[in-house]
Design an enzyme around this catalytic site. Structure first.
Site, PDB file in Angstrom:
ATOM      1  N   LYS A 182       0.876  -1.170   0.000  1.00 30.67           N
ATOM      2  CA  LYS A 182       0.000   0.000   0.000  1.00 30.67           C
ATOM      3  C   LYS A 182       0.918   1.227   0.000  1.00 30.67           C
ATOM      4  O   LYS A 182       1.403   1.664   1.046  1.00 30.67           O
ATOM      5  CB  LYS A 182      -0.889  -0.024   1.253  1.00 30.67           C
ATOM      6  CG  LYS A 182      -2.204   0.705   1.124  1.00 30.67           C
ATOM      7  CD  LYS A 182      -2.094   2.197   0.952  1.00 30.67           C
ATOM      8  CE  LYS A 182      -1.614   2.944   2.160  1.00 30.67           C
ATOM      9  NZ  LYS A 182      -1.205   4.325   1.820  1.00 30.67           N
ATOM     10  N   GLU A 389      10.291  16.405  14.252  1.00 29.57           N
ATOM     11  CA  GLU A 389      10.895  16.025  12.969  1.00 29.57           C
ATOM     12  C   GLU A 389      10.556  17.135  11.959  1.00 29.57           C
ATOM     13  O   GLU A 389       9.389  17.331  11.612  1.00 29.57           O
ATOM     14  CB  GLU A 389      10.287  14.688  12.538  1.00 29.57           C
ATOM     15  CG  GLU A 389      11.014  14.026  11.418  1.00 29.57           C
ATOM     16  CD  GLU A 389      10.445  12.636  11.114  1.00 29.57           C
ATOM     17  OE1 GLU A 389       9.238  12.403  11.305  1.00 29.57           O
ATOM     18  OE2 GLU A 389      11.228  11.782  10.672  1.00 29.57           O
TER      19      GLU A 389
END
Ligand code: NAD
Length: 485
Positions: A182, A389
């Protein structure tokens, strides 16, 4: 639209659902956008949970045959896929630039790296070993054989659209597993090109299936709820990883998780500063900063911090920012508007807290999701940008004086993927490497990724390893047979 893609890349790219060896469609579509123009590149098939379950059924049917296929034959398929990918590397690199935005040079580097996982795991497929020993009591033999874990669901992010797919498909197929991939909806085209290569390389129907979707949650949950699925290998954010671990717990599904990072980059006073600048450039700017391994925080010894900051800013300010396919481009756009606004707001909050913009610090005035390469100095050690991040071309620099302090700061995060250390002192390099709470350390080196090495994180950066022999074992179970003979 597909005709344009073929003209731009030199290959025909499928846009459907790849189930049981056929490209099919369910009549629903979702758009793929070029981040450099903000325009739709192509419409692709939008998979539903039922499509996911059809793919699982195909993978389940194909499993016994593939698991019983001689390892040499599985290896040959992967080896052919490597050769085909190298043959088509320029086309796939161009495709990657179009869907992801990265500069062509970065895309070329990724395709070579991605293909290498097929070659490495072609070599590993014939080196699956087991063990035989005698029980300590002397009563029997302990025989351990390795078997494929079974149908595996592979979920990948948009930042390395080819390599994150091959890093999972390579070991899974080498081990004898069948898979449903996916890919991220932002970058499905490289995954489709890889599927086409594996089909041409002779991978039998149902062994590899690819289903993309605009609604990842329902599709992946439906597959994980199916007891025929025995493995989830996920690369993506820690946030989504936590949700998937909880979902996988319901069926006690084996999980490998490659999650977010917050890499510290330490430069000690005795470091070779030229080498540190080169390493910093690679660790920050490879993939435009959109890498889990990207240096997120630069901790520089106070005696060299000013020189490092001004030379680094000088280097970054000279980069050519533009569409990734344009001649001379060093830095392409970020993948989408959400990513760019997250980067912009982290920079704004850092400057509001006292950080100084040395270069960049804003989006250029042009169409596309661009953000200028940025260096921030005087960043306070508790600034939110150091705990998040960034995923963009922004380098916050923090000064330090003391080794113990910098190791404490480096470890003061929920993440633990990779860290970088620059020093000329070998014992300090190894002492600090041992003390850093990360799965990987680059010593006097700004890049660690290698198909032959175990890549992965500790703490909330993940569970398990990809690459190397460890990557193969993630797709195998050890079966213990107690034998009297
Ligand atoms: P993401 O977590 O948003 O998405 C990753 C994948 O999960 C995509 O395919 C997405 O469609 C799917 N997904 C999203 N929500 C889901 C849900 N509820 N259920 C099931 N699937 C879902 O991450 P991203 O933004 O695509 O990628 C960036 C992240 O990936 C960063 O945090 C980066 O550090 C991480 N990453 C880690 C590594 C590593 O090896 N550790 C490598 C590359 C990227």
């Amino acid at each position: 639209m597909s005709a344009d893609l073929a003209a731009l890349t030199g290959i025909d790219v499928p846009t459907g659902l790849f189930i049981d060896g056929e490209w099919t469609s369910n009549g629903r579509t979702l758009p793929v956008t070029d981040p450099a123009t903000e325009e739709t590149l192509v419409e692709i098939a939008d998979g539903t949970p039922d499509d996911g379950l059809a793919a699982v059924a195909a993978a389940y049917r194909a499993l016994p045959g593939w698991a019983a296929t001689p390892p040499r034959q599985r290896a040959e398929c992967l080896r052919k896929a490597w050769a085909l990918m190298i043959e088509r590397s320029e086309s796939i690199a161009r495709l990657m630039v179009l869907e992801n935005g990265k500069a062509l040079r970065d895309a070329q580097g990724e395709v070579t790296y991605a293909a290498e996982f097929f070659r490495w795991y072609a070599e590993e497929a014939v080196r699956i070993d087991g063990m035989v020993t005698t029980a300590p009591a002397g009563t029997n033999r302990i025989l351990v054989v390795r078997q494929p874990v079974g149908v595996s669901v592979l979920v990948t992010p948009w930042n390395f659209p080819a390599a994150m797919a091959t890093r999972k498909i390579g070991p899974a197929l080498a081990a004898g597993c069948t898979v449903v991939l996916k890919p991220a909806k932002e970058t499905p085209l490289c995954a489709f090109a890889v599927a086409e290569i594996l089909r041409e390389a002779g991978v039998p129907h149902g062994v590899l299936n690819v289903v993309c979707t605009s609604k990842a949650g329902p599709l992946v949950s439906a597959m994980l709820a199916d007891p025929r699925v025995r493995k989830l290998s996920f690369t993506g954010s820690t946030e989504v990883g936590r949700t998937l671990l909880a979902t996988a717990a319901q069926t006690v599904t084996n999980c490998s998780m490659e999650l977010g990072g917050n890499a510290p980059f330490l430069i000690f006073e005795d470091a070779d500063l030229d080498a540190a600048l080169d390493g910093a450039f690679l660790a920050k700017m490879r993939n435009g900063g959109e890498a889990c391994t990207a240096a997120n925080r630069f901790y520089v010894h106070e005696t060299v911090a000013d020189e490092f900051t001004s030379r680094f800013a000088d280097r970054l300010s000279k980069l050519a920012v533009g569409p990734g396919l344009e001649q001379g481009t060093d830095l392409g756009p970020l993948v989408n508007e959400d990513t760019r606004s997250k980067v912009a707001s982290l920079v704004e909050s850092a400057t509001a807290g006292g950080a100084r913009v040395v270069t960049g610090g804003r989006a250029p005035d042009r169409r596309g999701y661009f953000y200028l390469p940025t260096v921030l100095a005087d960043v306070p050690p508790d600034a939110p940008i150091l705990g998040t991040e960034i995923f963009g071309p922004v380098a916050p620099v923090v000064r330090f004086r003391d080794e113990a302090d910098v190791v404490r700061w480096a470890n003061d995060t929920e993440y633990g993927l990779v860290s970088y250390v620059y020093t000329a002192d070998l014992s300090r390099a190894l002492r600090v490497s041992e003390a850093l709470e990360t799965g990987m350390v680059g010593v006097n080196r700004g890049i660690v990724s290698d198909p032959a090495a175990p890549f992965g994180g500790v703490k909330q950066s993940g569970i398990g390893r990809e690459g190397g022999h460890d990557g193969l074992l993630e797709f195998m179970e050890s079966k213990y047979i107690a034998v009297d003979w």
